[in-house]
Design a protein around this motif. Structure first.
Motif, mmCIF file in Angstrom:
data_model
loop_
_atom_site.group_PDB
_atom_site.id
_atom_site.type_symbol
_atom_site.label_atom_id
_atom_site.label_comp_id
_atom_site.label_asym_id
_atom_site.label_seq_id
_atom_site.Cartn_x
_atom_site.Cartn_y
_atom_site.Cartn_z
ATOM 1 N N ASP A 179 0.821 -1.209 0.000
ATOM 2 C CA ASP A 179 0.000 0.000 0.000
ATOM 3 C C ASP A 179 0.858 1.262 0.000
ATOM 4 O O ASP A 179 0.348 2.371 0.135
ATOM 5 C CB ASP A 179 -0.971 -0.009 1.197
ATOM 6 C CG ASP A 179 -0.225 -0.095 2.508
ATOM 7 O OD1 ASP A 179 1.034 -0.087 2.496
ATOM 8 O OD2 ASP A 179 -0.879 -0.162 3.561
ATOM 9 N N GLY A 180 2.175 1.059 -0.136
ATOM 10 C CA GLY A 180 3.039 2.231 -0.259
ATOM 11 C C GLY A 180 3.512 2.775 1.070
ATOM 12 O O GLY A 180 4.028 3.878 1.139
ATOM 13 N N GLU A 181 3.344 1.996 2.137
ATOM 14 C CA GLU A 181 3.826 2.469 3.433
ATOM 15 C C GLU A 181 5.171 1.818 3.743
ATOM 16 O O GLU A 181 5.563 0.815 3.144
ATOM 17 C CB GLU A 181 2.814 2.154 4.551
ATOM 18 C CG GLU A 181 1.503 2.925 4.425
ATOM 19 C CD GLU A 181 1.682 4.430 4.386
ATOM 20 O OE1 GLU A 181 2.609 4.951 5.034
ATOM 21 O OE2 GLU A 181 0.901 5.098 3.666
ATOM 22 N N SER A 182 5.860 2.413 4.702
ATOM 23 C CA SER A 182 7.154 1.883 5.136
ATOM 24 C C SER A 182 6.964 0.536 5.834
ATOM 25 O O SER A 182 5.931 0.299 6.458
ATOM 26 C CB SER A 182 7.778 2.899 6.097
ATOM 27 O OG SER A 182 8.669 2.283 6.963
ATOM 28 N N PRO A 183 7.962 -0.366 5.781
ATOM 29 C CA PRO A 183 7.867 -1.632 6.509
ATOM 30 C C PRO A 183 7.666 -1.413 8.005
ATOM 31 O O PRO A 183 7.102 -2.276 8.698
ATOM 32 C CB PRO A 183 9.211 -2.310 6.246
ATOM 33 C CG PRO A 183 9.965 -1.485 5.296
ATOM 34 C CD PRO A 183 9.212 -0.246 5.013
ATOM 35 N N LEU A 184 8.073 -0.267 8.512
ATOM 36 C CA LEU A 184 7.905 0.014 9.941
ATOM 37 C C LEU A 184 6.430 0.054 10.323
ATOM 38 O O LEU A 184 6.072 -0.210 11.475
ATOM 39 C CB LEU A 184 8.555 1.354 10.306
ATOM 40 C CG LEU A 184 10.072 1.466 10.136
ATOM 41 C CD1 LEU A 184 10.547 2.825 10.602
ATOM 42 C CD2 LEU A 184 10.783 0.360 10.907
ATOM 43 N N SER A 185 5.562 0.363 9.349
ATOM 44 C CA SER A 185 4.137 0.486 9.654
ATOM 45 C C SER A 185 3.531 -0.850 10.057
ATOM 46 O O SER A 185 2.463 -0.907 10.652
ATOM 47 C CB SER A 185 3.391 1.059 8.445
ATOM 48 O OG SER A 185 3.425 0.123 7.377
ATOM 49 N N LEU A 186 4.228 -1.951 9.735
ATOM 50 C CA LEU A 186 3.697 -3.288 10.069
ATOM 51 C C LEU A 186 4.003 -3.689 11.516
ATOM 52 O O LEU A 186 3.467 -4.660 12.028
ATOM 53 C CB LEU A 186 4.282 -4.337 9.110
ATOM 54 C CG LEU A 186 3.956 -4.119 7.618
ATOM 55 C CD1 LEU A 186 4.686 -5.139 6.769
ATOM 56 C CD2 LEU A 186 2.457 -4.160 7.381
ATOM 57 N N ILE A 187 4.897 -2.969 12.165
ATOM 58 C CA ILE A 187 5.246 -3.308 13.549
ATOM 59 C C ILE A 187 4.334 -2.538 14.487
ATOM 60 O O ILE A 187 4.673 -1.462 14.980
ATOM 61 C CB ILE A 187 6.708 -2.957 13.837
ATOM 62 C CG1 ILE A 187 7.583 -3.446 12.687
ATOM 63 C CG2 ILE A 187 7.174 -3.613 15.126
ATOM 64 C CD1 ILE A 187 8.975 -2.991 12.817
ATOM 65 N N THR A 188 3.187 -3.099 14.717
ATOM 66 C CA THR A 188 2.148 -2.382 15.483
ATOM 67 C C THR A 188 2.637 -1.959 16.867
ATOM 68 O O THR A 188 2.340 -0.857 17.311
ATOM 69 C CB THR A 188 0.886 -3.241 15.617
ATOM 70 O OG1 THR A 188 1.224 -4.583 15.266
ATOM 71 C CG2 THR A 188 -0.181 -2.770 14.666
ATOM 72 N N ASP A 189 3.414 -2.818 17.515
ATOM 73 C CA ASP A 189 3.910 -2.471 18.860
ATOM 74 C C ASP A 189 4.743 -1.210 18.851
ATOM 75 O O ASP A 189 4.742 -0.427 19.787
ATOM 76 C CB ASP A 189 4.813 -3.600 19.404
ATOM 77 C CG ASP A 189 3.966 -4.799 19.800
ATOM 78 O OD1 ASP A 189 2.718 -4.658 19.767
ATOM 79 O OD2 ASP A 189 4.555 -5.842 20.119
ATOM 80 N N TRP A 190 5.486 -1.088 17.761
ATOM 81 C CA TRP A 190 6.379 0.074 17.654
ATOM 82 C C TRP A 190 5.587 1.324 17.278
ATOM 83 O O TRP A 190 5.837 2.398 17.799
ATOM 84 C CB TRP A 190 7.454 -0.232 16.601
ATOM 85 C CG TRP A 190 8.515 0.818 16.489
ATOM 86 C CD1 TRP A 190 9.605 0.965 17.288
ATOM 87 C CD2 TRP A 190 8.578 1.872 15.522
ATOM 88 N NE1 TRP A 190 10.356 2.039 16.888
ATOM 89 C CE2 TRP A 190 9.748 2.615 15.810
ATOM 90 C CE3 TRP A 190 7.768 2.266 14.453
ATOM 91 C CZ2 TRP A 190 10.132 3.727 15.048
ATOM 92 C CZ3 TRP A 190 8.145 3.381 13.703
ATOM 93 C CH2 TRP A 190 9.317 4.094 14.007
ATOM 94 N N VAL A 191 4.637 1.116 16.388
ATOM 95 C CA VAL A 191 3.843 2.260 15.915
ATOM 96 C C VAL A 191 2.992 2.834 17.037
ATOM 97 O O VAL A 191 2.887 4.044 17.207
ATOM 98 C CB VAL A 191 2.950 1.847 14.717
ATOM 99 C CG1 VAL A 191 2.025 2.979 14.308
ATOM 100 C CG2 VAL A 191 3.804 1.406 13.540
ATOM 101 N N LYS A 192 2.405 1.956 17.810
ATOM 102 C CA LYS A 192 1.523 2.406 18.908
ATOM 103 C C LYS A 192 2.330 3.084 20.001
ATOM 104 O O LYS A 192 3.306 2.536 20.515
ATOM 105 C CB LYS A 192 0.839 1.181 19.538
ATOM 106 C CG LYS A 192 -0.519 0.878 18.950
ATOM 107 C CD LYS A 192 -1.267 -0.035 19.879
ATOM 108 C CE LYS A 192 -1.980 -1.125 19.106
ATOM 109 N NZ LYS A 192 -2.309 -2.285 19.950
ATOM 110 N N THR A 193 1.922 4.285 20.342
ATOM 111 C CA THR A 193 2.609 5.001 21.418
ATOM 112 C C THR A 193 1.615 5.956 22.042
ATOM 113 O O THR A 193 0.415 5.891 21.741
ATOM 114 C CB THR A 193 3.847 5.727 20.857
ATOM 115 O OG1 THR A 193 4.548 6.341 21.932
ATOM 116 C CG2 THR A 193 3.485 6.777 19.821
ATOM 117 N N THR A 194 2.082 6.816 22.897
ATOM 118 C CA THR A 194 1.173 7.810 23.458
ATOM 119 C C THR A 194 1.664 9.185 23.047
ATOM 120 O O THR A 194 2.841 9.378 22.782
ATOM 121 C CB THR A 194 1.155 7.745 25.004
ATOM 122 O OG1 THR A 194 2.506 7.778 25.455
ATOM 123 C CG2 THR A 194 0.457 6.490 25.480
#
Length: 803
Positions: free
Chosen positions: A465-480
Motif C-alpha cells: 500500500d506504499g507504506e514503510s515496513p515500519l508500519s507493520l510493527i504495530t507495537d512500535w507504531v503504537k505510542t502515546t
RNA sequence: GCUGGUGUGGCGGAAUGGCAGACGCACGGGACUUAAAAUCCCGAGGUGGCAACACCGUGUGGGUUCGACUCCCACCACCAGCACCA
C-alpha cells in the motif's frame, strides 16, 4: 624488504603512535580542516574513483602538515541507503550486519592506500549516537516551522509500493516489471525554498570552482516575474506565474496541470470530461522527468466549455490541460503566448489556436520571437492597446503596474528549486522522530527520548500500500502522545540518505560529544572547512542540502558560520582503459587492492596523481601505473648515489629550487599531475649528474612524501636522516636561485620565427633588442624595411614588426 | 530537452595571449647480456626532401591581436547530472 611489507610497517607505526590524530587547538599552529566526502559503504568496496580523490586529497593534507599546520583529515561512512537494504533482502541478512561488514572493508582499504586519517574522529551515520543528533536536528526544523507534511507525488508500483526514481525503468518497476504510476502521497518536506535566495547569493562568499557555483545558481533558478489572477467565466479563478508579462496581450490560451484541483472543481462545466479523464490517466503513467523538458511532443486536451477571462481585454481565453505543466511547480498553470514562446507556438500549431504578435521586430509565421532575441534590442509593443509603442522594458513595468493597481497581480520571485522531500517509505534510514495524535496533530518525540531507534523487522520490503515496513510493527507504531498522553501513532517514514550527510562534517569536529551534536567551541575551531572535495554528482543536491542544513543551524545559533565550505573542488572520473566507465559488465574494472599487492600503494598513489588533470576524467592504463612504479624504483636507487653535503650542489641548485617551487604551487593549486612531472624532471637531473647529496635527497624525499608516504619515510630512516619524517619541514625555495643567467629566446620578424638567440637575462631590454638585431638572420629579414614596433617578452620571445 | 563540462601526436596529457606537444607511455635504433627481462643512451607531430629546409598542424567555420590551444561569435561531436541511488 618488499614494498608491501614496508607499507604495512609504516601504516602500523602511524596508527600506533596516533600520528594523524589532532586536538581542536594546538598552541602556535593554525588549524586546517580538509575533507573528502565520506563514501557510501557499498559491497563493492573501494574503487579506483575513490583512490584518485582519496590519495590526491591525502597528499594535500600531508603537505599542509609538513608546512606546520594543525590538519584535521577525518573519515567516516554514509551508511543509510537503498543498496544495503536491497542486499539485505537478497542475502536474507540484516542491513545493520551488511553495513558493518562493508564499513570494515572500507576502513581497511583506506588504511591500505596509506591515508593519513585521524581515526579517533570516525563516524557512521547509522550509529545510534550519530543519528540521535540527526533526529534532534529534524525536530529543530519542525519547531522552526520548516518541516511539514504535504501532498507530493511518488512513483508507485502495484506490487512493490513506492519506488525510487532509480527503480523505475521506462515506466515499469525494475523488480517486477509492472507498469508504474504517479500517486499522491503525504510526505515530510523541508522548506528549502525559504533559503533559496541566500543559497544563491552567499555563493559569492565561497571559493567554489566556477562551474559548481554556476550549476547551483541554475539549479536554484531564481526568476523575477508576476503572478496574475485569471477569472473563469461562470465563476472561479486561478493564478499563473510569468516572467514575460510584456506579452500578456498575446495570450491565446492557458494551460493547467492535468492533475490540478482546479480541473476537478470545474468537472460539471467541462463538456468533454471523458477525454480529460483519459488524458489524466495517461499523464499519471509518466514520470516528472518524462513530462518536463525531455518531452519534445507537447500534448494537451482542451477543456470544452470553460474559458478564462483576460484581465486586460476581458476577452474569453480557452483553457487546456497539458502534461508539460507540473502541478508542483510555480502555480501549476501558465499563460500561453504562441508568438513569443516556441513551446506555445508548437502547441498552438498542433491544436490550431490563434496567434497574436505583440512585439514588433521579427516574423512570427515560422517560429516564435522569444525574449532572448527581443530583450535589450529596443523592440516595441504592438496589438497591445494602450501599451503600443512602449519598448519591451517600459511595457514590463507599465503592465505590471496596471495589473497590480487593478488588484489582480503581484510581483513575485519564483525558484526552480523545490522544497526537499524528506520522507522515504523504507526501512533502512533514520526514523523520523514524530508522533501523530488525533487531538494534538504532529508532535515531536521529546528530546530526552532520542534516538528513536530503528526496530528489528522481519521484512525490509516496502508494503504494497506504499507504506514503510515500519508500519507493520504495530507495537512500535503504537505510542502515546507526548503532549496529551492519549494513544497516538509513530511516524513510520524514514529519512533519506541525504539527511546524515548534511551535517557529518560538523560531527567530526566533536565526534564523541553526548551532550550536543558538537560543541560551539569545537565547531568554531574548525569551520569553515578549508578544502572540501567530492564528486561532480553532488554539485547540486548534496552540496545544497548541506549548505541549507548549516544555514538553518546558523540561524538557530548552532553553527558558527553561514557557509560551511570555504573551498569546494570536484575530481574527474577514472574510466577504464577503454575510455568507458569502469563496471563489472564492461569488464574494464581494476581492483585497487590487486594493484597494491602487485606493485605498491605508493605506485598507485603516484599514478593516480600523475594520470591527468585532477578535475578532468582520465582513463586507466597499466603502462602508466608501471611507469610510476619505475619512477619510485628510480628514487630508491638514488640512495646508492648518496654523497655528503648539507647544501645543494652547484649542478643541481637550479633544479632543486625549481622543483620546490613547482611542486609547492602545484599541490596548492590541485595540479598533482604536473607536480609529479616536476619531480620526474628533478630525478632526471639527478640521474644525469649521477650523484645526490644529503640536502638534495632530503628535499626530494620530502617533496615526494605527500604522494609516496611509505617509501619516502623508509628511505629517510634508512639514510639516517632521522627516526621518522614526523617533524620534517616542507622545503623552501629562493626565487633568486631560479633564474638562469643565459637563456635562448625565439626571435620573430613580422610574427615569423627567423632565429634563436642566446641572451644574457641580466641585460636591459634595449640592450637585448640591439643584440638581437645584430643577429645575421634577423638583420637579413629586416633589411631595407622600417621597424614599426618591437616587442620583447622577457626570457621568451622577441617580435620585430617591420614594413 | 534543460544544465554543467570536454575536444591538442599512435596513446595519457603539458602550455600567466608569447618557441604547441613539457612529463610519461607505446614505438624505432644502440649499449649491457649466451639470450630474455631489468637498466642505461639516442631518435621521433604530419607531409615532402639525402639534407639544409619548406609547407601543414590544438574538433569545424569565422573574428579580435604584432602574436590565439588560450579571448569573442556560430556550429559539430562526446561525457556527466536532472531532485526517491547516495
Amino acid at each position: 624488504m618488499n614494498y608491501q611489507d614496508i607499507e604495512k610497517k609504516w601504516q602500523r607505526i602511524w596508527e600506533d603512535e596516533k600520528r594523524f590524530e589532532v586536538k581542536n587547538k594546538v598552541e602556535g599552529k593554525k588549524n586546517k580542516y580538509i575533507l573528502i566526502e565520506f563514501p557510501y559503504p557499498s559491497g563493492k568496496g573501494l574503487h579506483m574513483g575513490h583512490c584518485r580523490s582519496y590519495t590526491a586529497i591525502d597528499a594535500y593534507a600531508r603537505k599542509q602538515r609538513l608546512e606546520g599546520y594543525n590538519v584535521m583529515f577525518p573519515f567516516g561512512t554514509d551508511a543509510y541507503g537503498l543498496e544495503a537494504e536491497r542486499t539485505a533482502i537478497k542475502e536474507h541478512k540484516k542491513p545493520q550486519d551488511i553495513v558493518a561488514r562493508n564499513i570494515k572493508t572500507f576502513q581497511n582499504q583506506v588504511r591500505a592506500i596509506g591515508m593519513s586519517i585521524d581515526w579517533s574522529r570516525t563516524i557512521n551515520t547509522c550509529d545510534e549516537d550519530y543519528y540521535k543528533w540527526t533526529q534532534w536536528q529534524f525536530i529543530q526544523f519542525f519547531k522552526a516551522g520548516l518541516a511539514e507534511k504535504r501532498e507530493t507525488t511518488v512513483n508507485y508500483c502495484p506490487n512493490c509500493g513506492v519506488l525510487a526514481n532509480e527503480e523505475v525503468e521506462d515506466g515499469t518497476c525494475c523488480q517486477c516489471h509492472s507498469e508504474t504510476t504517479q500517486k499522491a502521497k503525504a510526505q515530510w518536506v523541508l522548506k528549502m525554498t525559504e533559503y533559496a535566495e541566500r543559497l544563491a547569493d552567499d555563493l559569492k562568499d565561497t571559493d567554489f570552482m566556477e562551474h559548481i557555483k554556476t550549476s547551483q545558481i541554475n539549479w536554484i533558478g531564481k526568476s523575477e516575474g508576476v503572478e496574475v489572477d485569471f477569472d473563469i467565466v461562470g465563476g472561479g479563478k486561478f493564478s499563473i506565474f510569468t516572467t514575460c508579462i510584456e506579452t500578456i496581450c498575446g495570450i491565446t490560451f492557458m494551460v493547467v496541470a492535468p492533475e490540478s484541483n482546479l480541473v476537478d472543481s470545474l468537472k460539471d462545466r467541462i463538456q468533454n470530461w471523458n477525454e480529460v479523464e483519459n488524458y489524466r490517466r495517461e499523464t499519471a503513467k509518466k514520470s516528472e522527468f518524462d513530462r518536463s523538458e525531455m518531452n519534445k511532443d507537447k500534448s494537451g486536451v482542451k477543456l470544452e466549455g470553460v474559458y478564462a477571462v483576460h484581465p486586460l481585454s476581458g476577452k474569453k481565453v480557452p483553457i487546456f490541460i497539458g502534461d508539460f505543466v507540473l502541478a508542483g511547480y510555480g502555480t501549476g498553470a501558465v499563460m500561453a503566448v504562441p508568438t513569443h514562446d516556441q513551446r506555445d507556438f508548437e502547441f498552438a500549431q498542433k491544436y490550431n489556436i490563434d496567434m497574436i504578435q505583440v512585439i514588433d521586430g521579427a516574423d512570427v509565421s515560422k517560429c516564435a520571437f522569444e525574449k532572448h532575441d527581443y530583450l535589450g534590442n529596443g523592440c516595441k509593443l504592438i496589438n497591445s492597446g494602450e501599451f503600443d509603442g512602449l519598448t519591451v522594458e517600459e511595457a514590463k513595468a507599465a503592465i505590471t503596474d496596471k495589473l497590480v493597481k487593478m488588484g489582480v497581480a503581484r510581483k513575485k520571485l519564483n525558484f526552480k528549486m523545490r522544497d526537499w522531500v524528506f520522507s522515504r517509505q523504507r526501512y533502512w534510514g533514520e526514523p523520523i522522530p514524530m508522533v501523530y495524535c488525533e487531538t494534538c496533530g504532529w508532535v515531536p518525540v521529546p528530546e530526552d527520548q532520542l534516538p528513536v531507534k530503528l526496530p528489528d523487522v522481519e521484512s525490509y520490503e516496502p508494503t504494497k500500500d506504499g507504506e514503510s515496513p515500519l508500519s507493520l510493527i504495530t507495537d512500535w507504531v503504537k505510542t502515546t502522545c507526548p503532549h496529551c498522553g492519549k494513544p497516538a501513532k509513530r511516524e513510520t517514514d524514514t529519512m533519506p540518505g541525504w539527511a546524515g550527510s548534511s551535517w557529518y562534517f560538523m560531527r567530526y569536529c566533536d565526534a564523541h560529544n553526548d551532550k550536543e551534536f558538537a560543541s560551539r567551541e569545537a565547531l568554531s575551531s574548525w569551520l569553515p572547512i578549508d578544502l572540501y572535495n567530492g564528486g561532480n554528482e553532488h554539485t547540486t543536491r548534496h552540496l545544497l542540502y548541506a549548505r541549507f542544513w548549516n544555514k538553518f543551524l546558523y540561524d538557530q545559533g548552532l553553527s558558527p558560520v553561514s557557509e560551511p565550505f570555504a573551498r569546494r573542488i570536484s575530481q574527474g572520473l577514472i574510466l577504464g582503459s577503454d575510455g568507458k566507465k569502469m563496471s563489472k559488465s564492461a569488464g574494464n574494472g581494476v581492483d585497487p587492492l590487486e594493484v597494491i599487492a602487485k606493485y605498491s600503494a605508493d605506485a598507485l598513489r603516484v599514478w593516480m596523481s600523475f594520470i591527468g588533470d585532477y578535475f578532468e576524467s582520465a582513463s586507466w592504463s597499466d603502462e602508466g601505473l608501471k611507469a610510476c612504479y619505475k619512477f619510485i624504483n628510480k628514487i630508491v636507487s638514488f640512495k646508492d648515489m648518496l654523497v655528503e653535503g648539507e647544501e645543494y650542489s652547484k649542478e643541481l641548485e637550479v633544479a632543486m629550487h625549481s622543483a620546490i617551487k613547482k611542486v609547492s604551487q602545484d599541490i596548492d593549486n590541485i595540479k598533482f599531475n604536473t607536480a609529479i612531472s616536476a619531480l620526474m624532471i628533478l630525478s632526471n637531473e639527478v640521474a644525469k649528474v649521477k650523484k645526490i647529496n644529503h640536502a638534495e635527497y632530503k628535499t626530494l624525499l620530502t617533496l615526494l612524501n605527500p604522494f609516496a608516504p611509505h617509501i619516502t619515510e623508509e628511505l629517510w630512516v634508512e639514510c639516517g636522516f632521522g627516526a621518522s619524517m614526523k617533524d620534517v619541514q616542507w622545503p623552501k625555495y629562493d626565487e633568486k636561485k631560479l633564474v638562469k643567467s643565459e637563456v635562448e629566446i625565439a626571435v620573430q620578424v613580422n610574427s615569423k620565427i627567423v632565429a634563436r638567440v642566446n641572451i644574457n637575462t641580466q641585460l636591459k631590454q634595449d640592450e637585448i633588442l640591439a643584440e638581437i638585431k645584430a643577429n645575421e638572420n634577423v638583420a637579413k629579414a629586416i633589411e631595407g624595411k622600417t621597424i614599426v614596433k618591437e616587442i620583447y617578452v622577457p626570457g621568451r620571445i622577441a617580435n620585430i614588426i617591420a614594413k
